[in-house]
Design an enzyme around this catalytic site. Structure first.
Site, PDB file in Angstrom:
ATOM      1  N   HIS A 192     -17.093 -14.463  -7.211  1.00 26.41           N
ATOM      2  CA  HIS A 192     -17.953 -15.407  -6.481  1.00 26.41           C
ATOM      3  C   HIS A 192     -17.076 -16.276  -5.591  1.00 26.41           C
ATOM      4  O   HIS A 192     -16.097 -16.839  -6.055  1.00 26.41           O
ATOM      5  CB  HIS A 192     -18.726 -16.271  -7.475  1.00 26.41           C
TER       6      HIS A 192
ATOM      7  N   HIS B 164     -26.552 -20.870  -1.160  1.00 23.99           N
ATOM      8  CA  HIS B 164     -25.356 -21.072  -1.972  1.00 23.99           C
ATOM      9  C   HIS B 164     -24.172 -20.241  -1.474  1.00 23.99           C
ATOM     10  O   HIS B 164     -23.332 -20.750  -0.752  1.00 23.99           O
ATOM     11  CB  HIS B 164     -25.728 -20.763  -3.431  1.00 23.99           C
TER      12      HIS B 164
ATOM     13  N   TYR C  97     -15.165  11.690   2.134  1.00 22.42           N
ATOM     14  CA  TYR C  97     -14.274  10.771   2.825  1.00 22.42           C
ATOM     15  C   TYR C  97     -12.866  10.874   2.230  1.00 22.42           C
ATOM     16  O   TYR C  97     -12.714  10.972   1.008  1.00 22.42           O
ATOM     17  CB  TYR C  97     -14.818   9.359   2.631  1.00 22.42           C
TER      18      TYR C  97
ATOM     19  N   ASP D 231     -19.702 -21.475 -13.608  1.00 22.10           N
ATOM     20  CA  ASP D 231     -20.487 -20.328 -13.134  1.00 22.10           C
ATOM     21  C   ASP D 231     -20.568 -19.194 -14.159  1.00 22.10           C
ATOM     22  O   ASP D 231     -21.090 -18.124 -13.850  1.00 22.10           O
ATOM     23  CB  ASP D 231     -19.876 -19.764 -11.834  1.00 22.10           C
TER      24      ASP D 231
ATOM     25  N   ASP E  63     -20.265   1.806   5.437  1.00 18.25           N
ATOM     26  CA  ASP E  63     -19.235   2.372   4.558  1.00 18.25           C
ATOM     27  C   ASP E  63     -19.161   1.615   3.226  1.00 18.25           C
ATOM     28  O   ASP E  63     -18.664   2.128   2.228  1.00 18.25           O
ATOM     29  CB  ASP E  63     -17.852   2.279   5.222  1.00 18.25           C
TER      30      ASP E  63
ATOM     31  N   SER F 155     -15.443 -21.470 -16.563  1.00 24.12           N
ATOM     32  CA  SER F 155     -16.040 -21.878 -15.287  1.00 24.12           C
ATOM     33  C   SER F 155     -17.503 -22.248 -15.492  1.00 24.12           C
ATOM     34  O   SER F 155     -18.207 -21.662 -16.313  1.00 24.12           O
ATOM     35  CB  SER F 155     -15.943 -20.712 -14.291  1.00 24.12           C
TER      36      SER F 155
ATOM     37  N   HIS G 129     -17.115 -18.906  -1.801  1.00 28.28           N
ATOM     38  CA  HIS G 129     -17.913 -19.566  -0.757  1.00 28.28           C
ATOM     39  C   HIS G 129     -17.269 -19.208   0.579  1.00 28.28           C
ATOM     40  O   HIS G 129     -17.054 -20.073   1.422  1.00 28.28           O
ATOM     41  CB  HIS G 129     -17.961 -21.079  -0.967  1.00 28.28           C
TER      42      HIS G 129
HETATM   43 ZN    ZN Z   1     -20.663 -21.348  -5.873  1.00 34.15          ZN
END
Ligand code: ZN
Length: 179
Positions: A44, A120, A177, A25, A69, A23, A46
């Site tokens: 990641h 972004h 919890y 990224d 939480d 990728s 969008h």
């Molecule tokens: Zn992105």
């Protein structure tokens, strides 16, 4: 795309397994793995609402117990990258800017399991890949609630005490919890 098409990379950014390019990224993800020693997954997206906060360069303030939480205090947005940071090592600088923002706030990667890259979108992480995916999903719901809460009330009316109570009963040494 099939699971077999995935490329396995090491932390130095070298291909370990696979026939394709990684990728674009990758460098952002590598900086998160290097910056946060306790994580084994980064996601990641969008996703709509979290991306809206990122585009507006706004932190997602903690305004309710659903958020508390999940994350201690706000989900931070990075500083806007400079032209130089965009020109050179752009993806790496995205990762670095997220790590920097979380560390500046004095929190661990568990206390702050997500961040927003300015203009972004969101990145979430976790101690497993599954937890990172879960955190990305919860982040989106928290962002959606936050935006609608801001429509109803411009002022954040949640007390710090309640926020602390909710985060600490679920995370850390004194957590109690259940399921
Ligand atoms: Zn992105």
């Amino acid at each position: 795309m099939k699971p077999d098409d995935m490329v396995v990379m090491n932390l130095e950014g070298k291909i370990v397994e696979g026939d394709y390019k990684p990728s674009v990224d990758l460098a952002s993800h590598l900086e998160l793995y290097k910056g946060f020693s306790d994580i084994e997954g980064v996601v990641h997206t969008h996703s709509h609402y979290a991306t809206c906060f990122a585009q507006a360069c706004r932190n997602i303030e903690c305004m309710g117990t659903t958020h508390a939480d999940f994350c201690w205090k706000d989900v931070p947005v990075t500083d806007i990258l400079t032209d130089d940071e965009v020109r050179e090592d752009y993806e790496k600088n995205i990762g670095l800017s997220i790590v920097r923002k979380v560390k500046e706030s004095g929190r661990t990667e568990k206390e702050c399991p997500a961040g927003l890259a300015a203009n972004h979108g969101p990145f979430a992480w976790g101690e497993t890949v599954e937890k990172a995916v879960e955190n990305a999903v919860v982040l989106e719901e928290v962002a959606k609630m936050a935006l609608n809460t801001l429509v109803l009330s411009e002022k954040n009316v949640m007390s710090q005490f309640l926020m602390e109570k909710h985060f600490r009963r679920k995370h850390g040494e004194k957590a109690y919890y259940g399921q």
